[in-house]
Motif scaffolding. Structure first.
Motif, PDB file in Angstrom:
ATOM      1  N   LYS A   1      49.152  27.207  40.796  1.00 22.47           N
ATOM      2  CA  LYS A   1      48.313  27.772  39.745  1.00 22.47           C
ATOM      3  C   LYS A   1      47.439  28.887  40.321  1.00 22.47           C
ATOM      4  CE  LYS A   1      45.003  26.539  36.130  1.00 22.47           C
ATOM      5  NZ  LYS A   1      44.232  25.436  35.488  1.00 22.47           N
ATOM      6  N   ALA A   2      47.355  30.003  39.589  1.00 18.85           N
ATOM      7  CA  ALA A   2      46.599  31.166  40.066  1.00 18.85           C
ATOM      8  C   ALA A   2      45.297  31.330  39.289  1.00 18.85           C
ATOM      9  CB  ALA A   2      47.441  32.429  39.935  1.00 18.85           C
ATOM     10  N   LEU A   3      44.238  31.653  40.013  1.00 16.88           N
ATOM     11  CA  LEU A   3      42.993  32.047  39.378  1.00 16.88           C
ATOM     12  C   LEU A   3      43.199  33.377  38.668  1.00 16.88           C
ATOM     13  CD1 LEU A   3      40.398  31.445  42.261  1.00 16.88           C
ATOM     14  CD2 LEU A   3      40.737  30.016  40.248  1.00 16.88           C
ATOM     15  N   ARG A   4      42.501  33.555  37.564  1.00 19.54           N
ATOM     16  CA  ARG A   4      42.506  34.848  36.873  1.00 19.54           C
ATOM     17  C   ARG A   4      41.114  35.455  37.017  1.00 19.54           C
ATOM     18  NH1 ARG A   4      46.088  34.418  31.292  1.00 19.54           N
ATOM     19  NH2 ARG A   4      48.061  33.834  32.309  1.00 19.54           N
ATOM     20  N   VAL A   5      41.040  36.538  37.767  1.00  8.05           N
ATOM     21  CA  VAL A   5      39.753  37.133  38.129  1.00  8.05           C
ATOM     22  C   VAL A   5      39.661  38.541  37.543  1.00  8.05           C
ATOM     23  CG1 VAL A   5      38.217  37.744  40.031  1.00  8.05           C
ATOM     24  CG2 VAL A   5      39.822  35.834  40.293  1.00  8.05           C
ATOM     25  N   PRO A   6      38.816  38.781  36.518  1.00  4.92           N
ATOM     26  CA  PRO A   6      38.646  40.143  36.018  1.00  4.92           C
ATOM     27  C   PRO A   6      38.031  41.039  37.098  1.00  4.92           C
ATOM     28  CG  PRO A   6      37.791  38.534  34.449  1.00  4.92           C
ATOM     29  CD  PRO A   6      38.030  37.803  35.728  1.00  4.92           C
ATOM     30  N   VAL A   7      38.615  42.216  37.308  1.00  3.53           N
ATOM     31  CA  VAL A   7      38.082  43.168  38.284  1.00  3.53           C
ATOM     32  C   VAL A   7      37.832  44.499  37.584  1.00  3.53           C
ATOM     33  CG1 VAL A   7      39.009  42.107  40.368  1.00  3.53           C
ATOM     34  CG2 VAL A   7      40.452  43.667  39.063  1.00  3.53           C
ATOM     35  N   PHE A   8      36.739  45.134  37.991  1.00  5.09           N
ATOM     36  CA  PHE A   8      36.265  46.357  37.351  1.00  5.09           C
ATOM     37  C   PHE A   8      36.111  47.466  38.388  1.00  5.09           C
ATOM     38  CE2 PHE A   8      34.816  42.662  35.035  1.00  5.09           C
ATOM     39  CZ  PHE A   8      35.121  42.956  33.719  1.00  5.09           C
ATOM     40  N   HIS A   9      35.849  48.658  37.886  1.00  2.07           N
ATOM     41  CA  HIS A   9      35.646  49.827  38.744  1.00  2.07           C
ATOM     42  C   HIS A   9      34.590  49.530  39.811  1.00  2.07           C
ATOM     43  CE1 HIS A   9      35.419  54.097  39.753  1.00  2.07           C
ATOM     44  NE2 HIS A   9      34.116  54.059  39.571  1.00  2.07           N
ATOM     45  N   GLY A  10      34.980  49.660  41.064  1.00  2.00           N
ATOM     46  CA  GLY A  10      34.054  49.429  42.168  1.00  2.00           C
ATOM     47  C   GLY A  10      34.098  48.051  42.772  1.00  2.00           C
ATOM     48  N   ASP A  11      34.838  47.124  42.163  1.00  2.00           N
ATOM     49  CA  ASP A  11      34.958  45.770  42.729  1.00  2.00           C
ATOM     50  C   ASP A  11      35.906  45.778  43.928  1.00  2.00           C
ATOM     51  OD1 ASP A  11      33.270  44.806  40.797  1.00  2.00           O
ATOM     52  OD2 ASP A  11      34.827  43.820  39.615  1.00  2.00           O
ATOM     53  N   VAL A  12      35.638  44.894  44.884  1.00  2.00           N
ATOM     54  CA  VAL A  12      36.465  44.774  46.086  1.00  2.00           C
ATOM     55  C   VAL A  12      36.780  43.294  46.304  1.00  2.00           C
ATOM     56  CG1 VAL A  12      36.644  45.219  48.572  1.00  2.00           C
ATOM     57  CG2 VAL A  12      35.323  46.786  47.117  1.00  2.00           C
ATOM     58  N   VAL A  13      38.047  42.997  46.575  1.00  2.00           N
ATOM     59  CA  VAL A  13      38.460  41.640  46.929  1.00  2.00           C
ATOM     60  C   VAL A  13      38.920  41.644  48.374  1.00  2.00           C
ATOM     61  CG1 VAL A  13      39.980  39.702  46.402  1.00  2.00           C
ATOM     62  CG2 VAL A  13      39.183  41.184  44.548  1.00  2.00           C
ATOM     63  N   VAL A  14      38.422  40.684  49.155  1.00  2.00           N
ATOM     64  CA  VAL A  14      38.783  40.567  50.576  1.00  2.00           C
ATOM     65  C   VAL A  14      39.281  39.151  50.819  1.00  2.00           C
ATOM     66  CG1 VAL A  14      38.000  40.800  52.965  1.00  2.00           C
ATOM     67  CG2 VAL A  14      36.935  42.197  51.166  1.00  2.00           C
ATOM     68  N   TRP A  15      40.446  39.035  51.446  1.00  2.00           N
ATOM     69  CA  TRP A  15      40.932  37.706  51.816  1.00  2.00           C
ATOM     70  C   TRP A  15      41.651  37.776  53.161  1.00  2.00           C
ATOM     71  CZ3 TRP A  15      43.241  40.735  48.142  1.00  2.00           C
ATOM     72  CH2 TRP A  15      44.616  40.934  48.213  1.00  2.00           C
ATOM     73  N   GLY A  16      41.562  36.648  53.902  1.00  2.00           N
ATOM     74  CA  GLY A  16      42.179  36.584  55.220  1.00  2.00           C
ATOM     75  C   GLY A  16      42.127  35.162  55.747  1.00  2.00           C
ATOM     76  N   GLY A  17      42.281  35.021  57.068  1.00  2.00           N
ATOM     77  CA  GLY A  17      42.217  33.693  57.662  1.00  2.00           C
ATOM     78  C   GLY A  17      43.212  32.737  57.032  1.00  2.00           C
ATOM     79  N   VAL A  18      42.730  31.565  56.627  1.00  2.00           N
ATOM     80  CA  VAL A  18      43.610  30.554  56.030  1.00  2.00           C
ATOM     81  C   VAL A  18      44.178  30.998  54.682  1.00  2.00           C
ATOM     82  CG1 VAL A  18      42.465  28.634  57.207  1.00  2.00           C
ATOM     83  CG2 VAL A  18      41.649  29.365  54.950  1.00  2.00           C
ATOM     84  N   ASP A  19      43.577  32.028  54.083  1.00  2.00           N
ATOM     85  CA  ASP A  19      44.032  32.519  52.779  1.00  2.00           C
ATOM     86  C   ASP A  19      44.942  33.739  52.886  1.00  2.00           C
ATOM     87  OD1 ASP A  19      42.601  30.605  51.384  1.00  2.00           O
ATOM     88  OD2 ASP A  19      40.832  31.882  51.145  1.00  2.00           O
ATOM     89  N   ARG A  20      45.208  34.203  54.077  1.00  2.00           N
ATOM     90  CA  ARG A  20      45.872  35.499  54.264  1.00  2.00           C
ATOM     91  C   ARG A  20      47.206  35.618  53.513  1.00  2.00           C
ATOM     92  NH1 ARG A  20      48.832  39.039  54.702  1.00  2.00           N
ATOM     93  NH2 ARG A  20      48.898  40.808  56.142  1.00  2.00           N
ATOM     94  N   LEU A  21      47.967  34.545  53.408  1.00  2.00           N
ATOM     95  CA  LEU A  21      49.289  34.615  52.792  1.00  2.00           C
ATOM     96  C   LEU A  21      49.322  34.032  51.377  1.00  2.00           C
ATOM     97  CD1 LEU A  21      51.619  33.811  55.823  1.00  2.00           C
ATOM     98  CD2 LEU A  21      51.216  36.019  54.719  1.00  2.00           C
TER      99      LEU A  21
END
Length: 218
Positions: A169-189
């Motif tokens: 199941k995937a989260l649904r995350v609204p993103v707007f102008h200027g938003d940044v998403v960063v993921w890595g580590g245990v979440d990298r893949l």
């Protein structure tokens, strides 16, 4: 909940940093102070390496147009997904990573707890209303120790952030102008994607969304 409901639910003030996974963060408005420089540099990049819709290894044409900057550029054709130093359309090296791009990527990574991020590739995707990105993993890089930094510019979208399997199941995350998403580590893949964009207009970029995805590919 529908896509419209998701955007309506964002009417209240947004937190500047929101954890969306153990090592994943949404940085609300983090790129706003950099936006003019990013858009200006983007025009120069697109003039040197125009946007194009590439084909998948299976022969389908992607709905999202793309280009690249940095030492390496992500490409797709019948030979597969991979990074190349040369733009197959122009026969020249990809445009260099602008200072405004690399500075923002490094600062966002630090804000999310990833120090010493040194991106060497920026995939630039252009979404128009109705286009989407199916759930996928970023696994064409040589080393998964570096994070992914994804910057949204232009009209809103719904970012899907799933698990380690496509069917999670995937989260649904609204993103707007200027938003940044960063993921890595245990979440990298983790699988991620973008739902079909609704028609909208941004004051500067018009009816399009530009996504900058910074990676350490080499």
């Amino acid at each position: 909940m529908t896509t419209a409901d998701l955007f309506e639910s964002m009417a209240s003030p947004l937190p500047p940093v929101e954890a969306i996974g153990p090592a994943s963060y949404l940085l609300r408005g983090f790129a706003l102070s950099h936006a003019d420089g990013l858009i200006g540099a983007l025009h120069d990049i697109a003039a040197a390496a125009p946007f194009r819709r590439m084909r998948t290894p299976g022969g389908a044409t992607m709905s999202v147009a793309l280009t690249n900057c940095g030492m390496l550029g992500w490409v797709s054709d019948r030979h597969g997904y991979r990074y190349e130093r040369i733009d197959p359309r122009t026969g020249r090296a990809w445009p260099p990573l602008p200072d405004a791009f690399s500075q923002l990527a490094r600062e966002a990574a630090v804000q999310a707890g990833f120090d010493a991020f040194a991106p060497d590739a920026c995939l630039i995707n252009r979404y128009l209303p109705g286009t989407k990105m199916s759930l996928h993993q970023d696994r064409d890089e040589r080393d998964f120790s570096a994070p992914i930094v994804s910057v949204s510019l232009g009209i809103p979208a719904v970012f899907q952030f799933g698990g380690m399997a496509r069917g999670d199941k995937a989260l649904r995350v609204p993103v707007f102008h200027g938003d940044v998403v960063v993921w890595g580590g245990v979440d990298r893949l983790r699988f991620h994607g973008v739902l079909p964009l609704k028609t909208a207009r941004h004051a500067t970029l018009g009816e399009q969304r530009i996504n900058l995805t910074f990676r350490k590919a080499g």
